[in-house]
Design a protein around this motif. Sequence first.
Motif, PDB file in Angstrom:
ATOM      1  N   PHE A  93      22.035  -8.223 -35.333  1.00  0.00           N
ATOM      2  CA  PHE A  93      22.716  -8.651 -34.344  1.00  0.00           C
ATOM      3  C   PHE A  93      22.197  -9.490 -33.277  1.00  0.00           C
ATOM      4  CE2 PHE A  93      25.687  -8.448 -30.725  1.00  0.00           C
ATOM      5  CZ  PHE A  93      26.834  -8.831 -31.085  1.00  0.00           C
ATOM      6  N   ARG A  94      21.072  -9.050 -32.944  1.00  0.00           N
ATOM      7  CA  ARG A  94      20.290  -9.994 -32.027  1.00  0.00           C
ATOM      8  C   ARG A  94      20.039 -11.224 -32.545  1.00  0.00           C
ATOM      9  NH1 ARG A  94      15.914  -6.897 -31.247  1.00  0.00           N
ATOM     10  NH2 ARG A  94      16.687  -5.670 -29.663  1.00  0.00           N
ATOM     11  N   VAL A  95      19.330 -11.420 -33.666  1.00  0.00           N
ATOM     12  CA  VAL A  95      19.322 -12.753 -34.566  1.00  0.00           C
ATOM     13  C   VAL A  95      20.511 -13.340 -34.512  1.00  0.00           C
ATOM     14  CG1 VAL A  95      18.543 -13.641 -36.670  1.00  0.00           C
ATOM     15  CG2 VAL A  95      17.320 -11.730 -35.753  1.00  0.00           C
ATOM     16  N   LEU A  96      21.606 -12.898 -34.785  1.00  0.00           N
ATOM     17  CA  LEU A  96      22.936 -13.736 -35.023  1.00  0.00           C
ATOM     18  C   LEU A  96      23.349 -14.109 -33.586  1.00  0.00           C
ATOM     19  CD1 LEU A  96      24.598 -11.795 -37.765  1.00  0.00           C
ATOM     20  CD2 LEU A  96      23.856 -13.803 -38.045  1.00  0.00           C
ATOM     21  N   MET A  97      23.207 -13.258 -32.667  1.00  0.00           N
ATOM     22  CA  MET A  97      23.701 -13.975 -31.188  1.00  0.00           C
ATOM     23  C   MET A  97      22.591 -15.078 -30.928  1.00  0.00           C
ATOM     24  SD  MET A  97      26.279 -12.309 -30.306  1.00  0.00           S
ATOM     25  CE  MET A  97      26.844 -12.740 -31.939  1.00  0.00           C
ATOM     26  N   GLU A  98      21.419 -14.922 -30.982  1.00  0.00           N
ATOM     27  CA  GLU A  98      20.423 -16.146 -30.779  1.00  0.00           C
ATOM     28  C   GLU A  98      21.039 -17.463 -31.481  1.00  0.00           C
ATOM     29  OE1 GLU A  98      17.058 -18.152 -29.369  1.00  0.00           O
ATOM     30  OE2 GLU A  98      18.089 -16.336 -28.710  1.00  0.00           O
ATOM     31  N   TYR A  99      21.456 -17.088 -32.986  1.00  0.00           N
ATOM     32  CA  TYR A  99      21.796 -18.242 -33.762  1.00  0.00           C
ATOM     33  C   TYR A  99      23.054 -18.948 -33.188  1.00  0.00           C
ATOM     34  CZ  TYR A  99      24.329 -20.761 -37.629  1.00  0.00           C
ATOM     35  OH  TYR A  99      24.928 -21.804 -38.384  1.00  0.00           O
ATOM     36  N   SER A 100      23.883 -18.015 -32.603  1.00  0.00           N
ATOM     37  CA  SER A 100      25.181 -18.461 -32.069  1.00  0.00           C
ATOM     38  C   SER A 100      24.964 -19.336 -30.832  1.00  0.00           C
ATOM     39  CB  SER A 100      26.194 -17.417 -31.826  1.00  0.00           C
ATOM     40  OG  SER A 100      25.848 -16.652 -30.629  1.00  0.00           O
ATOM     41  N   ARG A 101      23.913 -19.071 -30.127  1.00  0.00           N
ATOM     42  CA  ARG A 101      23.731 -19.742 -29.179  1.00  0.00           C
ATOM     43  C   ARG A 101      22.713 -21.193 -29.304  1.00  0.00           C
ATOM     44  NH1 ARG A 101      19.561 -20.069 -25.172  1.00  0.00           N
ATOM     45  NH2 ARG A 101      18.371 -18.672 -26.647  1.00  0.00           N
ATOM     46  N   THR A 102      21.982 -21.179 -30.382  1.00  0.00           N
ATOM     47  CA  THR A 102      20.916 -22.329 -30.631  1.00  0.00           C
ATOM     48  C   THR A 102      21.144 -22.802 -31.740  1.00  0.00           C
ATOM     49  OG1 THR A 102      19.228 -20.748 -31.618  1.00  0.00           O
ATOM     50  CG2 THR A 102      19.073 -20.985 -29.153  1.00  0.00           C
ATOM     51  N   GLU A 117      24.769  -9.360 -44.415  1.00  0.00           N
ATOM     52  CA  GLU A 117      25.639  -8.391 -44.182  1.00  0.00           C
ATOM     53  C   GLU A 117      26.480  -8.167 -42.889  1.00  0.00           C
ATOM     54  OE1 GLU A 117      25.100  -4.492 -46.058  1.00  0.00           O
ATOM     55  OE2 GLU A 117      24.193  -5.332 -47.728  1.00  0.00           O
ATOM     56  N   THR A 118      25.488  -8.574 -41.859  1.00  0.00           N
ATOM     57  CA  THR A 118      25.975  -8.482 -40.626  1.00  0.00           C
ATOM     58  C   THR A 118      26.835  -9.481 -40.238  1.00  0.00           C
ATOM     59  OG1 THR A 118      24.270  -7.426 -39.796  1.00  0.00           O
ATOM     60  CG2 THR A 118      25.482  -8.291 -38.103  1.00  0.00           C
ATOM     61  N   ALA A 119      26.227 -10.804 -40.654  1.00  0.00           N
ATOM     62  CA  ALA A 119      27.094 -12.134 -40.723  1.00  0.00           C
ATOM     63  C   ALA A 119      28.439 -12.008 -41.337  1.00  0.00           C
ATOM     64  CB  ALA A 119      26.271 -13.112 -41.130  1.00  0.00           C
ATOM     65  N   ASP A 120      28.590 -11.258 -42.395  1.00  0.00           N
ATOM     66  CA  ASP A 120      29.722 -10.967 -43.351  1.00  0.00           C
ATOM     67  C   ASP A 120      30.560 -10.284 -42.531  1.00  0.00           C
ATOM     68  OD1 ASP A 120      31.147 -11.292 -45.958  1.00  0.00           O
ATOM     69  OD2 ASP A 120      31.112  -9.321 -45.741  1.00  0.00           O
ATOM     70  N   PHE A 121      30.143  -9.083 -41.723  1.00  0.00           N
ATOM     71  CA  PHE A 121      31.073  -8.209 -41.008  1.00  0.00           C
ATOM     72  C   PHE A 121      31.866  -8.886 -39.761  1.00  0.00           C
ATOM     73  CE2 PHE A 121      31.502  -5.160 -37.458  1.00  0.00           C
ATOM     74  CZ  PHE A 121      32.419  -4.134 -38.006  1.00  0.00           C
ATOM     75  N   GLN A 123      31.953 -12.057 -39.722  1.00  0.00           N
ATOM     76  CA  GLN A 123      32.604 -13.264 -40.165  1.00  0.00           C
ATOM     77  C   GLN A 123      31.969 -14.768 -39.409  1.00  0.00           C
ATOM     78  OE1 GLN A 123      36.880 -11.797 -39.258  1.00  0.00           O
ATOM     79  NE2 GLN A 123      37.243 -12.739 -41.107  1.00  0.00           N
ATOM     80  N   LEU A 124      30.859 -14.609 -39.299  1.00  0.00           N
ATOM     81  CA  LEU A 124      30.214 -15.643 -38.906  1.00  0.00           C
ATOM     82  C   LEU A 124      29.584 -16.518 -40.496  1.00  0.00           C
ATOM     83  CD1 LEU A 124      27.822 -14.309 -36.117  1.00  0.00           C
ATOM     84  CD2 LEU A 124      29.609 -15.942 -35.791  1.00  0.00           C
ATOM     85  N   GLU A 125      30.411 -17.533 -40.736  1.00  0.00           N
ATOM     86  CA  GLU A 125      30.425 -18.076 -41.984  1.00  0.00           C
ATOM     87  C   GLU A 125      29.446 -18.828 -42.031  1.00  0.00           C
ATOM     88  OE1 GLU A 125      31.604 -18.713 -45.706  1.00  0.00           O
ATOM     89  OE2 GLU A 125      32.144 -17.151 -44.640  1.00  0.00           O
ATOM     90  N   GLN A 126      29.089 -19.475 -40.922  1.00  0.00           N
ATOM     91  CA  GLN A 126      27.821 -20.565 -41.385  1.00  0.00           C
ATOM     92  C   GLN A 126      26.495 -19.997 -41.239  1.00  0.00           C
ATOM     93  OE1 GLN A 126      28.261 -23.125 -37.950  1.00  0.00           O
ATOM     94  NE2 GLN A 126      30.293 -24.241 -38.888  1.00  0.00           N
ATOM     95  N   ALA A 127      26.306 -18.919 -40.731  1.00  0.00           N
ATOM     96  CA  ALA A 127      25.067 -17.888 -40.914  1.00  0.00           C
ATOM     97  C   ALA A 127      24.996 -17.568 -42.242  1.00  0.00           C
ATOM     98  CB  ALA A 127      24.995 -16.927 -39.673  1.00  0.00           C
ATOM     99  N   ARG A 128      26.256 -16.897 -42.779  1.00  0.00           N
ATOM    100  CA  ARG A 128      26.409 -16.192 -44.061  1.00  0.00           C
ATOM    101  C   ARG A 128      26.052 -17.300 -45.230  1.00  0.00           C
ATOM    102  NH1 ARG A 128      30.792 -15.809 -47.634  1.00  0.00           N
ATOM    103  NH2 ARG A 128      30.832 -13.965 -48.874  1.00  0.00           N
ATOM    104  N   LEU A 129      26.243 -18.647 -44.983  1.00  0.00           N
ATOM    105  CA  LEU A 129      26.112 -19.666 -45.943  1.00  0.00           C
ATOM    106  C   LEU A 129      24.623 -19.887 -45.849  1.00  0.00           C
ATOM    107  CD1 LEU A 129      28.878 -22.102 -45.488  1.00  0.00           C
ATOM    108  CD2 LEU A 129      28.502 -20.598 -47.344  1.00  0.00           C
ATOM    109  N   LEU A 130      23.932 -20.035 -44.586  1.00  0.00           N
ATOM    110  CA  LEU A 130      22.478 -20.104 -44.905  1.00  0.00           C
ATOM    111  C   LEU A 130      21.790 -18.943 -45.379  1.00  0.00           C
ATOM    112  CD1 LEU A 130      22.292 -21.362 -41.035  1.00  0.00           C
ATOM    113  CD2 LEU A 130      21.985 -22.582 -43.157  1.00  0.00           C
ATOM    114  N   CYS A 131      22.239 -17.761 -45.240  1.00  0.00           N
ATOM    115  CA  CYS A 131      21.875 -16.567 -45.891  1.00  0.00           C
ATOM    116  C   CYS A 131      21.675 -16.656 -47.633  1.00  0.00           C
ATOM    117  CB  CYS A 131      22.538 -15.316 -45.453  1.00  0.00           C
ATOM    118  SG  CYS A 131      22.042 -14.674 -43.864  1.00  0.00           S
ATOM    119  N   CYS A 132      22.903 -17.138 -47.927  1.00  0.00           N
ATOM    120  CA  CYS A 132      23.121 -17.344 -49.172  1.00  0.00           C
ATOM    121  C   CYS A 132      22.209 -18.500 -49.825  1.00  0.00           C
ATOM    122  CB  CYS A 132      24.683 -18.025 -49.701  1.00  0.00           C
ATOM    123  SG  CYS A 132      25.943 -16.663 -49.412  1.00  0.00           S
ATOM    124  N   LYS A 133      22.019 -19.615 -49.122  1.00  0.00           N
ATOM    125  CA  LYS A 133      21.126 -20.599 -49.618  1.00  0.00           C
ATOM    126  C   LYS A 133      19.657 -19.901 -49.468  1.00  0.00           C
ATOM    127  CE  LYS A 133      23.629 -24.716 -48.041  1.00  0.00           C
ATOM    128  NZ  LYS A 133      23.715 -25.157 -49.568  1.00  0.00           N
TER     129      LYS A 133
END
Length: 329
Positions: A93-102, A117-121, A123-133
Motif C-alpha cells: 500500500f505504501r508503494v502504491l500511495m507513493e505512485y499515486s503521488r509521484t 494484487e493490491t493495485a487490483d484490489f 482498482q488502480l488500473e494504471q499501476a496494475r498495467l505496469l505490473c502486467c508489463k
Amino acid sequence: MACRADAELKPESFKFTVLSEQINQLEEDDSALHMKEPDVIPDTTLRVEGEDFYVNRQQLALQSPYFRALFFGCGIESTKKRIEIKGVGLQHFRVLMEYSRTSNLALDRENVLGIFETADFLQLEQARLLCCKFLERELHLSNCLGMMAYAWRLGCTQLYKAARQVVLTHFSAIAAEEDFLSLSKEAIADLLASDDLAIHKDDFALEATLRWVSFDPKREEHFLELIELVRPESLSLPFITELLTKMKSSDPRAKLIYMLNEHFPASWSVGRSLKRTRARETLFVLGGPHDQEQQALYQFHPLSGRWQSCAPLRRKNLTQYSVAAVGNG
C-alpha cells in the motif's frame, strides 16, 4: 475435480527467471499511461495496519473507482476524515500511495505480485498495467503456465495473451511439465483448438490429452470432448500404430484408447480446413511389430469416422500402403 487441477496456482510458486538488469521503474510506459499530478493538499487520512497516509480525495478518486466510491459514494466513509483500509498489506500500500503521488512505481521480482494484487484490489488500473508489463518481461518456459493461470484469475488480458503465446510456441516441451497437469479443462481445450499451436504433428496434442486425462479418473468424462480438438489428418502413422497396439495392454491409457476407438469424434468424420497441416482423404495404419511376416492394416474413413481392420498383409506388399498414407507419417 479434487486433484491439483482445482488448486489455485499461488504466486509464491512461480519461478521467475533472473534478468540481467534490475527494473525499478517503467518510465516509458508510465509516461504514456499516467501523467504526473501537481502537488495537492491532503484532506483525508487513510490508515493501514496502524500507519497513517495523508491523501487528497480528489486525486485518488481520479485514479481509482475504488477510492471514488469510498470518498464520494453513499457509504459512511464519505463523511469521515480518517478511514481505515482493510484487506491490503502495509508495504505494498505504501508503494502504491507513493505512485499515486509521484507516478513512479518501484517494482522488482520480490514485490511485483503483491503490488499487482493490491493495485487490483484498490482498482488502480494504471499501476496494475505496469505490473502486467513487468511480469511480461519475466515470462519463461518455467513459469508461463502458472503465469497464464494467474493472469486469468486477475483478469490481466495482456499478460494472459503473452503467457499463452509462450505455451503455444513451446507446447511440446511444456506439455511434459508437471504444471501442465494443473491446467483446467477449459485451458487445455483452448490450447488444443488454437491454429497457432506450434507442433509438427498432432501426436503431441493427443499425447498431451491422454496424459492430462489419465492423471485423474474424474477427467475421463472430458476425454471425448477434448479429442474433438485433435486433428486426425496430422497424426503420424507410428504414433497411431503404437496406440492401437496398446489398446488391450496394461498401459494405463488403454481404457482411453479403447474409448476413442469405440466413439470417434464427429469432427474426425466431416473433415475441416486446417492451418496446422494438410488433410488427406484416407489414413492407413500398419499394426503389429514390423518384423512379422504378416501385419494388420487399419484404415481410417473420414466419412464414417471409424477405423476398420483390413486383411493382413505380407511384408512385400507394405510399400504401396506407405505411399497412400498421410505424408507426415
